[in-house]
Design a protein around this motif. Structure first.
Motif, PDB file in Angstrom:
ATOM      1  N   ALA A   1       4.211   6.951  20.478  1.00 54.33           N
ATOM      2  CA  ALA A   1       3.699   5.602  20.193  1.00 54.33           C
ATOM      3  C   ALA A   1       4.318   4.578  21.144  1.00 54.33           C
ATOM      4  O   ALA A   1       3.619   3.703  21.667  1.00 54.33           O
ATOM      5  CB  ALA A   1       3.992   5.235  18.740  1.00 54.33           C
ATOM      6  N   GLU A   2       5.616   4.710  21.386  1.00 54.77           N
ATOM      7  CA  GLU A   2       6.298   3.762  22.271  1.00 54.77           C
ATOM      8  C   GLU A   2       5.782   3.891  23.709  1.00 54.77           C
ATOM      9  O   GLU A   2       5.503   2.894  24.371  1.00 54.77           O
ATOM     10  CB  GLU A   2       7.804   3.998  22.214  1.00 54.77           C
ATOM     11  CG  GLU A   2       8.617   2.862  22.769  1.00 54.77           C
ATOM     12  CD  GLU A   2      10.092   2.996  22.454  1.00 54.77           C
ATOM     13  OE1 GLU A   2      10.700   1.977  22.141  1.00 54.77           O
ATOM     14  OE2 GLU A   2      10.643   4.119  22.513  1.00 54.77           O
ATOM     15  N   ARG A   3       5.632   5.109  24.170  1.00 56.87           N
ATOM     16  CA  ARG A   3       5.126   5.338  25.532  1.00 56.87           C
ATOM     17  C   ARG A   3       3.704   4.774  25.689  1.00 56.87           C
ATOM     18  O   ARG A   3       3.391   4.103  26.665  1.00 56.87           O
ATOM     19  CB  ARG A   3       5.153   6.836  25.856  1.00 56.87           C
ATOM     20  CG  ARG A   3       4.745   7.148  27.284  1.00 56.87           C
ATOM     21  CD  ARG A   3       4.877   8.621  27.624  1.00 56.87           C
ATOM     22  NE  ARG A   3       4.131   9.479  26.727  1.00 56.87           N
ATOM     23  CZ  ARG A   3       4.658  10.444  25.984  1.00 56.87           C
ATOM     24  NH1 ARG A   3       5.936  10.702  26.046  1.00 56.87           N
ATOM     25  NH2 ARG A   3       3.914  11.168  25.191  1.00 56.87           N
ATOM     26  N   THR A   4       2.884   5.034  24.689  1.00 50.26           N
ATOM     27  CA  THR A   4       1.503   4.542  24.748  1.00 50.26           C
ATOM     28  C   THR A   4       1.468   3.013  24.717  1.00 50.26           C
ATOM     29  O   THR A   4       0.703   2.393  25.452  1.00 50.26           O
ATOM     30  CB  THR A   4       0.693   5.124  23.566  1.00 50.26           C
ATOM     31  OG1 THR A   4       0.766   6.546  23.616  1.00 50.26           O
ATOM     32  CG2 THR A   4      -0.756   4.681  23.618  1.00 50.26           C
ATOM     33  N   ALA A   5       2.314   2.416  23.878  1.00 46.50           N
ATOM     34  CA  ALA A   5       2.359   0.947  23.787  1.00 46.50           C
ATOM     35  C   ALA A   5       2.798   0.350  25.125  1.00 46.50           C
ATOM     36  O   ALA A   5       2.247  -0.651  25.565  1.00 46.50           O
ATOM     37  CB  ALA A   5       3.303   0.532  22.670  1.00 46.50           C
ATOM     38  N   ARG A   6       3.787   0.955  25.768  1.00 46.19           N
ATOM     39  CA  ARG A   6       4.242   0.456  27.083  1.00 46.19           C
ATOM     40  C   ARG A   6       3.126   0.543  28.123  1.00 46.19           C
ATOM     41  O   ARG A   6       2.947  -0.361  28.929  1.00 46.19           O
ATOM     42  CB  ARG A   6       5.457   1.247  27.559  1.00 46.19           C
ATOM     43  CG  ARG A   6       6.722   0.809  26.900  1.00 46.19           C
ATOM     44  CD  ARG A   6       7.956   1.229  27.722  1.00 46.19           C
ATOM     45  NE  ARG A   6       9.119   0.580  27.176  1.00 46.19           N
ATOM     46  CZ  ARG A   6       9.940   1.140  26.294  1.00 46.19           C
ATOM     47  NH1 ARG A   6       9.744   2.367  25.914  1.00 46.19           N
ATOM     48  NH2 ARG A   6      10.963   0.476  25.808  1.00 46.19           N
ATOM     49  N   GLU A   7       2.405   1.671  28.090  1.00 43.69           N
ATOM     50  CA  GLU A   7       1.286   1.845  29.030  1.00 43.69           C
ATOM     51  C   GLU A   7       0.224   0.768  28.845  1.00 43.69           C
ATOM     52  O   GLU A   7      -0.468   0.405  29.788  1.00 43.69           O
ATOM     53  CB  GLU A   7       0.659   3.230  28.858  1.00 43.69           C
ATOM     54  CG  GLU A   7       1.537   4.360  29.344  1.00 43.69           C
ATOM     55  CD  GLU A   7       1.011   5.740  28.977  1.00 43.69           C
ATOM     56  OE1 GLU A   7       1.694   6.721  29.320  1.00 43.69           O
ATOM     57  OE2 GLU A   7      -0.056   5.843  28.337  1.00 43.69           O
ATOM     58  N   GLU A   8       0.116   0.275  27.597  1.00 46.42           N
ATOM     59  CA  GLU A   8      -0.885  -0.764  27.302  1.00 46.42           C
ATOM     60  C   GLU A   8      -0.320  -2.173  27.503  1.00 46.42           C
ATOM     61  O   GLU A   8      -1.007  -3.146  27.227  1.00 46.42           O
ATOM     62  CB  GLU A   8      -1.388  -0.598  25.860  1.00 46.42           C
ATOM     63  CG  GLU A   8      -2.146   0.693  25.628  1.00 46.42           C
ATOM     64  CD  GLU A   8      -3.414   0.791  26.459  1.00 46.42           C
ATOM     65  OE1 GLU A   8      -4.104  -0.228  26.640  1.00 46.42           O
ATOM     66  OE2 GLU A   8      -3.716   1.900  26.945  1.00 46.42           O
ATOM     67  N   GLY A   9       0.951  -2.268  27.921  1.00 48.75           N
ATOM     68  CA  GLY A   9       1.555  -3.567  28.176  1.00 48.75           C
ATOM     69  C   GLY A   9       2.029  -4.290  26.925  1.00 48.75           C
ATOM     70  O   GLY A   9       2.261  -5.504  26.954  1.00 48.75           O
ATOM     71  N   ALA A  10       2.191  -3.574  25.837  1.00 44.70           N
ATOM     72  CA  ALA A  10       2.619  -4.196  24.571  1.00 44.70           C
ATOM     73  C   ALA A  10       4.117  -4.436  24.569  1.00 44.70           C
ATOM     74  O   ALA A  10       4.876  -3.797  25.315  1.00 44.70           O
ATOM     75  CB  ALA A  10       2.242  -3.291  23.402  1.00 44.70           C
ATOM     76  N   LYS A  11       4.528  -5.369  23.727  1.00 47.60           N
ATOM     77  CA  LYS A  11       5.948  -5.652  23.548  1.00 47.60           C
ATOM     78  C   LYS A  11       6.460  -5.108  22.226  1.00 47.60           C
ATOM     79  O   LYS A  11       7.660  -4.923  22.038  1.00 47.60           O
ATOM     80  CB  LYS A  11       6.189  -7.158  23.598  1.00 47.60           C
ATOM     81  CG  LYS A  11       5.891  -7.738  24.957  1.00 47.60           C
ATOM     82  CD  LYS A  11       6.251  -9.202  25.020  1.00 47.60           C
ATOM     83  CE  LYS A  11       6.074  -9.619  26.465  1.00 47.60           C
ATOM     84  NZ  LYS A  11       5.550 -10.825  26.737  1.00 47.60           N
ATOM     85  N   LYS A  12       5.532  -4.888  21.286  1.00 47.37           N
ATOM     86  CA  LYS A  12       5.939  -4.443  19.961  1.00 47.37           C
ATOM     87  C   LYS A  12       4.801  -3.636  19.328  1.00 47.37           C
ATOM     88  O   LYS A  12       3.633  -3.906  19.556  1.00 47.37           O
ATOM     89  CB  LYS A  12       6.233  -5.676  19.105  1.00 47.37           C
ATOM     90  CG  LYS A  12       6.825  -5.396  17.763  1.00 47.37           C
ATOM     91  CD  LYS A  12       7.364  -6.668  17.145  1.00 47.37           C
ATOM     92  CE  LYS A  12       8.011  -6.424  15.814  1.00 47.37           C
ATOM     93  NZ  LYS A  12       9.191  -5.609  15.826  1.00 47.37           N
ATOM     94  N   VAL A  13       5.177  -2.647  18.540  1.00 49.54           N
ATOM     95  CA  VAL A  13       4.201  -1.879  17.755  1.00 49.54           C
ATOM     96  C   VAL A  13       4.302  -2.375  16.317  1.00 49.54           C
ATOM     97  O   VAL A  13       5.378  -2.389  15.728  1.00 49.54           O
ATOM     98  CB  VAL A  13       4.480  -0.366  17.828  1.00 49.54           C
ATOM     99  CG1 VAL A  13       3.513   0.403  16.935  1.00 49.54           C
ATOM    100  CG2 VAL A  13       4.396   0.125  19.263  1.00 49.54           C
ATOM    101  N   LEU A  14       3.164  -2.800  15.778  1.00 44.93           N
ATOM    102  CA  LEU A  14       3.147  -3.357  14.419  1.00 44.93           C
ATOM    103  C   LEU A  14       2.892  -2.289  13.367  1.00 44.93           C
ATOM    104  O   LEU A  14       3.413  -2.368  12.252  1.00 44.93           O
ATOM    105  CB  LEU A  14       2.086  -4.455  14.324  1.00 44.93           C
ATOM    106  CG  LEU A  14       2.236  -5.594  15.332  1.00 44.93           C
ATOM    107  CD1 LEU A  14       1.057  -6.545  15.246  1.00 44.93           C
ATOM    108  CD2 LEU A  14       3.544  -6.327  15.120  1.00 44.93           C
TER     109      LEU A  14
END
Length: 113
Positions: free
Chosen positions: A14-27
């Motif tokens: 989840a963290e890797r995917t969120a970084r790839e999408e440019g996110a700062k936080k997973v809700l």
């Protein structure tokens, strides 16, 4: 309790995917856990908070969708829910149902910020 390792893997993916999408936080993270997967959903829920500390998922909500085991009977053609201990057909009593669902362990979706 292999759920700690499984939960860590969920967090890493989840963290890797969120970084790839440019996110700062997973809700939130929604995962599907099948009844025949050998994974205890309650144990994953128990481990989630500890495994997310210091990650992009800290304070994220874990949503678990439980998927029942379902199989197909070669004798009567029924598609009943599988008893994970016997794999017998409740309609005709035959053993060895073909698995159709219930092995799942996957991330379905994430909400990111």
């Amino acid at each position: 309790m292999h759920e700690v390792g499984i939960t860590r893997s969920i967090v890493e993916i989840a963290e890797r995917t969120a970084r790839e999408e440019g996110a700062k936080k997973v809700l939130s993270v929604t995962v599907a856990i099948g009844a025949l997967s050998g994974v205890v959903p309650e144990a994953v829920e128990f481990c989630f908070e500890a495994c997310t500390r210091g990650t992009m998922l800290e304070k994220a909500r874990l949503i678990v969708e439980r998927v029942p085991g379902r199989g197909r009977c070669a004798d009567c053609g029924g598609e009943p829910e599988i008893d994970p201990y016997t794999f017998d057909c409740p309609a005709c009593g035959a053993f060895g149902l073909e698995r159709l669902q219930g092995d799942e362990l996957k991330i379905l979706e994430m909400e990111i910020d």
